[in-house]
Scaffold this active site. Structure first.
Site, PDB file in Angstrom:
ATOM      1  N   GLU A  38      -5.336  -8.162  -1.421  1.00 33.27           N
ATOM      2  CA  GLU A  38      -6.074  -8.029  -0.161  1.00 33.27           C
ATOM      3  C   GLU A  38      -7.521  -7.704  -0.476  1.00 33.27           C
ATOM      4  O   GLU A  38      -7.800  -6.873  -1.338  1.00 33.27           O
ATOM      5  CB  GLU A  38      -5.522  -6.882   0.705  1.00 33.27           C
ATOM      6  CG  GLU A  38      -4.229  -7.190   1.396  1.00 33.27           C
ATOM      7  CD  GLU A  38      -3.764  -6.057   2.306  1.00 33.27           C
ATOM      8  OE1 GLU A  38      -4.610  -5.368   2.912  1.00 33.27           O
ATOM      9  OE2 GLU A  38      -2.544  -5.870   2.400  1.00 33.27           O
ATOM     10  N   GLU A  80       0.832  -1.213   0.000  1.00 33.59           N
ATOM     11  CA  GLU A  80       0.000   0.000   0.000  1.00 33.59           C
ATOM     12  C   GLU A  80       0.863   1.257   0.000  1.00 33.59           C
ATOM     13  O   GLU A  80       0.829   2.063   0.944  1.00 33.59           O
ATOM     14  CB  GLU A  80      -0.953  -0.010   1.194  1.00 33.59           C
ATOM     15  CG  GLU A  80      -1.975  -1.126   1.106  1.00 33.59           C
ATOM     16  CD  GLU A  80      -3.110  -1.018   2.125  1.00 33.59           C
ATOM     17  OE1 GLU A  80      -2.915  -0.383   3.170  1.00 33.59           O
ATOM     18  OE2 GLU A  80      -4.188  -1.566   1.857  1.00 33.59           O
TER      19      GLU A  80
HETATM   20  P1  P53 Z   1      -7.120  -3.574   9.347  1.00 36.06           P
HETATM   21  C1  P53 Z   1      -6.440   0.767   6.721  1.00 36.06           C
HETATM   22  C2  P53 Z   1      -5.690   0.985   7.855  1.00 36.06           C
HETATM   23  C3  P53 Z   1      -4.496   0.323   8.021  1.00 36.06           C
HETATM   24  C4  P53 Z   1      -4.037  -0.551   7.037  1.00 36.06           C
HETATM   25  O1  P53 Z   1      -6.832  -3.366   7.807  1.00 36.06           O
HETATM   26  C5  P53 Z   1      -4.794  -0.753   5.908  1.00 36.06           C
HETATM   27  C6  P53 Z   1      -6.009  -0.124   5.746  1.00 36.06           C
HETATM   28  C7  P53 Z   1      -6.905  -0.358   4.580  1.00 36.06           C
HETATM   29  O2  P53 Z   1      -6.462  -0.024   3.362  1.00 36.06           O
HETATM   30  O3  P53 Z   1      -4.326  -1.528   4.937  1.00 36.06           O
HETATM   31  C8  P53 Z   1      -4.349  -2.898   4.791  1.00 36.06           C
HETATM   32  O4  P53 Z   1      -6.148  -4.581   9.828  1.00 36.06           O
HETATM   33  C9  P53 Z   1      -3.013  -3.462   5.151  1.00 36.06           C
HETATM   34  C10 P53 Z   1      -3.063  -4.611   6.095  1.00 36.06           C
HETATM   35  C11 P53 Z   1      -4.258  -4.481   7.012  1.00 36.06           C
HETATM   36  C12 P53 Z   1      -5.522  -4.504   6.166  1.00 36.06           C
HETATM   37  O5  P53 Z   1      -5.515  -3.413   5.294  1.00 36.06           O
HETATM   38  O6  P53 Z   1      -6.924  -2.231   9.960  1.00 36.06           O
HETATM   39  O7  P53 Z   1      -2.205  -3.747   4.045  1.00 36.06           O
HETATM   40  O8  P53 Z   1      -1.841  -4.653   6.761  1.00 36.06           O
HETATM   41  O9  P53 Z   1      -4.305  -5.407   8.023  1.00 36.06           O
HETATM   42  C13 P53 Z   1      -6.804  -4.461   6.948  1.00 36.06           C
HETATM   43  O10 P53 Z   1      -8.525  -4.061   9.447  1.00 36.06           O
END
Ligand code: P53
Length: 479
Positions: A377, A184
């Protein structure tokens, strides 16, 4: 039985995704150094505040750090990969912890014990015919680089990163073919500590500093792509974007323009990584933000020459935006600010569920770059209930994934080339945003709670058997 009106290709990479910092634990074992994620408390301990005040975070001792033990993948990877194999995984997306290989980040030689761990993990994957898909930097910049160099703000970090790449590309030459340079990559604009291991709280012009760090990452990504191709011409290197198309709140052209700007904020990165040059709109962006990037003479040529082989992205939701500050009020402060879309339902964490948005996003990205896509993802973070008999009936998760897979099939029918699909957190792990365990994404349940209690025992959810069937029938049987 419902079917998508499309057959997935025979070699389609069905799988799932995790990241080292959210599943490994063993945070100081076998010579590992601290990752910035190891400094973060859970949501209840002030995680969000910690992410935006790196200096204070470095100086604070919190009661509980979810990453320190996490789900202990470091010691349980054999059992975990066996379960993934039981579902029929064709690939497994994971990341290599940078501070496990270079504890401080700026050493010249790697930590052999760290390398041995991934030797073993990849061997275990190949034992079952599972193709590893590796993210090189997934939010886990070594704390040493944060402290000494302010992370990616320093050009020196490019060299440390490339040294890391050189070591892992050579070591895993015969084990890994699919790589992604940064998870990301656009996250740095929203959470610079996560994305860039950097502190912008004292910057005179935080926007400038973020874009300078971004330039360093883009150059590093291009050099890494060059290196990967030199070491093994079969290597496939991808960029990785937190995606999700932005819709205009109304047909007011001001809203439409705002939505276009919001999407360009993310496309900016892929424009450079996939096309090889800064997009036409960047000159105005930099002028308006008073940004003069420091570049070296060869940077432009490197960016131009070493573009990525595929475009990977995460998709959880679409976004909604308005040009009217009154309408937007209350959405600031979220990672990706979004209005409430009246046509969509939302998860318990307020993430709006939009399967057609995935088809829209896939088409938009593919139209723009014409490179193969990889959905690395996607998924639903939800609270799971363990029944008295031990079963976990996560029909809501099955519904979410089924609806998204269907739209994925539609997008492929639209002509989009897609390499694979790796739903997020295929085994329950620590949430990146909140540090919680109860925000679960997995097919495999892990007995652990937000405070770190639990046996860490793994069990199969209803979605486990469902996804197994999906893979077995190559996406034909979705019910
Ligand atoms: P979680 C939001 C906030 C933090 C990470 O998120 C994020 C996002 C959404 O784009 O990105 C990805 O665990 C990331 C993963 C993460 C997943 O989203 O906050 O690449 O590491 O776990 C899901 O529910």
């Amino acid at each position: 039985m419902s079917k998508v009106n499309f057959k997935f290709p025979e070699n389609f990479l069905w799988g799932g995704a995790v990241a080292a910092n959210q599943c490994e634990g063993a945070y100081l074992e076998d010579g590992k150094g601290l990752s910035l994620v190891d400094l973060l408390p859970a949501a209840s301990g002030g995680r969000w505040e910690a992410l935006f005040n790196p200096e204070k975070t470095l100086a604070t001792t919190y009661d509980y750090y979810p990453s320190h033990e996490s789900i202990d993948f470091y010691h349980r990877y054999k059992e975990d990969i066996k379960l993934l194999a039981e579902m029929g995984f064709k690939c497994f997306r994971l990341s290599i912890s940078w501070p496990r290989i270079f504890p401080e980040g700026d050493e010249t030689s790697p930590n052999e014990k760290g390398l041995e761990f991934y030797d073993a993990v990849f061997a275990e994957c190949h034992k079952y015919g599972i193709e590893p898909v590796v993210t090189i930097n997934h939010f886990d910049t070594p704390v040493g680089l944060m402290k000494k160099y302010n992370g990616w703000l320093s050009r020196k970090t490019i060299d440390f990163y490339l040294n890391f790449c050189d070591v892992i590309f050579k070591r895993y030459k015969d084990q890994v073919k699919y790589w992604m340079t940064f998870n990301e990559i656009n996250m740095i604009l929203h959470i610079p500590m996560f994305g860039g291991g950097m502190d912008v709280t004292k910057s005179k012009n935080p926007e400038r500093d973020k874009y300078q760090a971004i330039h360093h990452q883009l150059v590093a990504s291009a050099y890494a792509t060059k290196l990967a191709h030199e070491i093994n011409p079969d290597n496939m290197v991808g960029c990785m974007l937190a995606a999700g198309s932005t819709y205009a709140y109304s047909c007011n052209p001001n809203d439409v323009w705002k939505a276009m700007e919001a999407d360009r904020e993310g496309y900016f990165f892929v424009d450079v990584q996939a096309r090889g040059y800064y997009p036409s709109y960047s000159a105005r962006l930099f002028k308006e933000k008073n940004i003069q990037l420091e570049m070296e003479a060869e940077d432009k040529a490197i960016l131009q020459k070493h573009t990525v082989d595929y475009v990977a992205f995460s998709y959880y939701s679409s976004r909604l935006i308005s040009a009217d500050p009154d309408v937007n009020r209350g959405t600031e402060g979220n990672v990706f600010s979004t209005l409430k879309n009246p046509y969509l339902k939302a998860s318990e964490w307020g993430w709006q569920i939009d399967p057609l948005g995935l088809r829209i996003t896939m088409n938009a990205i593919y139209d723009r770059y014409q490179k193969p896509l990889f959905i690395v993802e996607n998924g639903l973070g939800a609270v799971d209930q363990v029944e008295a008999d031990g079963s976990i009936n996560d029909d809501y998760r099955i519904d979410y994934l089924r609806d998204h897979i269907r739209e994925m099939g539609e997008a492929m029918e639209d002509g989009v080339e897609l390499l694979g699909y790796t739903p997020w957190g295929c085994i329950d792990l620590v949430s990146a945003g909140t540090g919680e365990m109860k925000k679960r994404y997995g097919f495999i349940y892990v007995d652990r709670d937000n405070e770190g209690h639990g046996t860490l025992k793994r069990s199969r959810k209803k979605s486990f058997y469902w996804y197994k069937k999906v893979i077995e029938t190559n996406g034909i049987e979705l019910d």
